[in-house]
Write an enzyme that holds these catalytic residues in place. Sequence first.
Site, PDB file in Angstrom:
ATOM      1  N   ASP A   1       0.962  -1.195  -0.342  1.00  0.00           N
ATOM      2  CA  ASP A   1       0.001   0.117  -0.100  1.00  0.00           C
ATOM      3  C   ASP A   1       0.611   1.309   0.155  1.00  0.00           C
ATOM      4  O   ASP A   1       1.747   1.265   0.521  1.00  0.00           O
ATOM      5  CB  ASP A   1      -0.623   0.110   1.656  1.00  0.00           C
ATOM      6  CG  ASP A   1      -1.648   0.705   1.090  1.00  0.00           C
ATOM      7  OD1 ASP A   1      -2.485   1.225   0.016  1.00  0.00           O
ATOM      8  OD2 ASP A   1      -2.996   0.553   2.152  1.00  0.00           O
ATOM      9  N   GLY A   2      -0.212   2.218  -0.640  1.00  0.00           N
ATOM     10  CA  GLY A   2       0.765   3.943  -0.521  1.00  0.00           C
ATOM     11  C   GLY A   2      -0.185   4.670  -0.049  1.00  0.00           C
ATOM     12  O   GLY A   2      -1.340   4.564   0.042  1.00  0.00           O
TER      13      GLY A   2
ATOM     14  N   GLU B   1       2.539   3.986  -4.456  1.00  0.00           N
ATOM     15  CA  GLU B   1       1.835   2.790  -4.502  1.00  0.00           C
ATOM     16  C   GLU B   1       2.383   1.632  -5.245  1.00  0.00           C
ATOM     17  O   GLU B   1       2.314   0.466  -5.089  1.00  0.00           O
ATOM     18  CB  GLU B   1       0.020   2.873  -4.723  1.00  0.00           C
ATOM     19  CG  GLU B   1      -0.771   3.018  -4.335  1.00  0.00           C
ATOM     20  CD  GLU B   1      -1.681   2.472  -3.065  1.00  0.00           C
ATOM     21  OE1 GLU B   1      -1.088   1.288  -3.679  1.00  0.00           O
ATOM     22  OE2 GLU B   1      -2.756   2.937  -2.855  1.00  0.00           O
TER      23      GLU B   1
ATOM     24  N   ASP C   1      -4.053  -2.160  -3.620  1.00  0.00           N
ATOM     25  CA  ASP C   1      -6.031  -1.290  -3.537  1.00  0.00           C
ATOM     26  C   ASP C   1      -5.708  -0.713  -4.834  1.00  0.00           C
ATOM     27  O   ASP C   1      -6.301   0.533  -4.553  1.00  0.00           O
ATOM     28  CB  ASP C   1      -6.041  -1.323  -2.194  1.00  0.00           C
ATOM     29  CG  ASP C   1      -5.179  -0.155  -1.582  1.00  0.00           C
ATOM     30  OD1 ASP C   1      -4.462   0.632  -2.413  1.00  0.00           O
ATOM     31  OD2 ASP C   1      -5.305   0.081  -0.423  1.00  0.00           O
TER      32      ASP C   1
ATOM     33  N   HIS D   1      -9.440  -0.046   2.615  1.00  0.00           N
ATOM     34  CA  HIS D   1     -10.223   0.461   3.702  1.00  0.00           C
ATOM     35  C   HIS D   1     -11.772  -0.418   3.851  1.00  0.00           C
ATOM     36  O   HIS D   1     -12.622  -0.161   4.244  1.00  0.00           O
ATOM     37  CB  HIS D   1     -10.566   1.935   3.832  1.00  0.00           C
ATOM     38  CG  HIS D   1      -9.333   2.139   3.521  1.00  0.00           C
ATOM     39  ND1 HIS D   1      -8.293   2.522   4.169  1.00  0.00           N
ATOM     40  CD2 HIS D   1      -8.967   2.969   2.391  1.00  0.00           C
ATOM     41  CE1 HIS D   1      -7.766   3.822   3.892  1.00  0.00           C
ATOM     42  NE2 HIS D   1      -7.710   3.338   2.562  1.00  0.00           N
TER      43      HIS D   1
ATOM     44  N   ASP E   1      -1.817  -0.017   4.721  1.00  0.00           N
ATOM     45  CA  ASP E   1      -2.255   0.992   5.085  1.00  0.00           C
ATOM     46  C   ASP E   1      -1.979   1.414   6.341  1.00  0.00           C
ATOM     47  O   ASP E   1      -1.439   2.861   5.724  1.00  0.00           O
ATOM     48  CB  ASP E   1      -4.220   0.198   5.229  1.00  0.00           C
ATOM     49  CG  ASP E   1      -4.582   2.014   5.027  1.00  0.00           C
ATOM     50  OD1 ASP E   1      -4.174   2.632   3.774  1.00  0.00           O
ATOM     51  OD2 ASP E   1      -4.694   2.826   5.749  1.00  0.00           O
TER      52      ASP E   1
END
Length: 170
Positions: free
Chosen positions: A9-10, A47, A75, A140, A150
């Site tokens: 994740d970023g 990301e 994501d 999320h 995240d």
Amino acid sequence: MSKLRIFTDGACSGNPGPGGWAALFLFPKESILMSSNYKQTTNNRMELLAVITALEEFIDKYSTSDIDFIEISSDSAYVVNAITKGWIWKWRKNHWLKISYQKNKRIWVKNFDLWKRVIKAIEALEWLEVRLDIVKVAGHAGIEFNEIVDEAARKEVLNAKAKIAAEKLD
């Protein structure tokens, strides 16, 4: 032979702004979380760097293991679609230029410096005979390992902000 799952994740505060990325390696017998930050970046770069750094880390440190399959979960539709739909190969074939229909001219693909690293990593995995699959997960949405990366990426954003604040004091 075995499978390695990696969640990436970023995050970014402002776009551009301070950012962070994280990658969680889920080996069969252990997990490793890695993360870093940048003072000025974009969300898409974070990301991408999460995926790139994870792949490069595997190639550098774990390619002699018995892992023959890597599944990366992200994501980011931007990252997943560019890889799974083959956009990166088309961009490379077109020398990192694409047509802007609004301006009716050719423009540089954004983040092509990072996309080159993605291709290099994918080609290295092919040479190592390690299969790669990248899958889109909902962000999320309560997916445990996605929530972990995240949170780690968001902590790195705070670390980047702290670096900026400390530099202002100097």
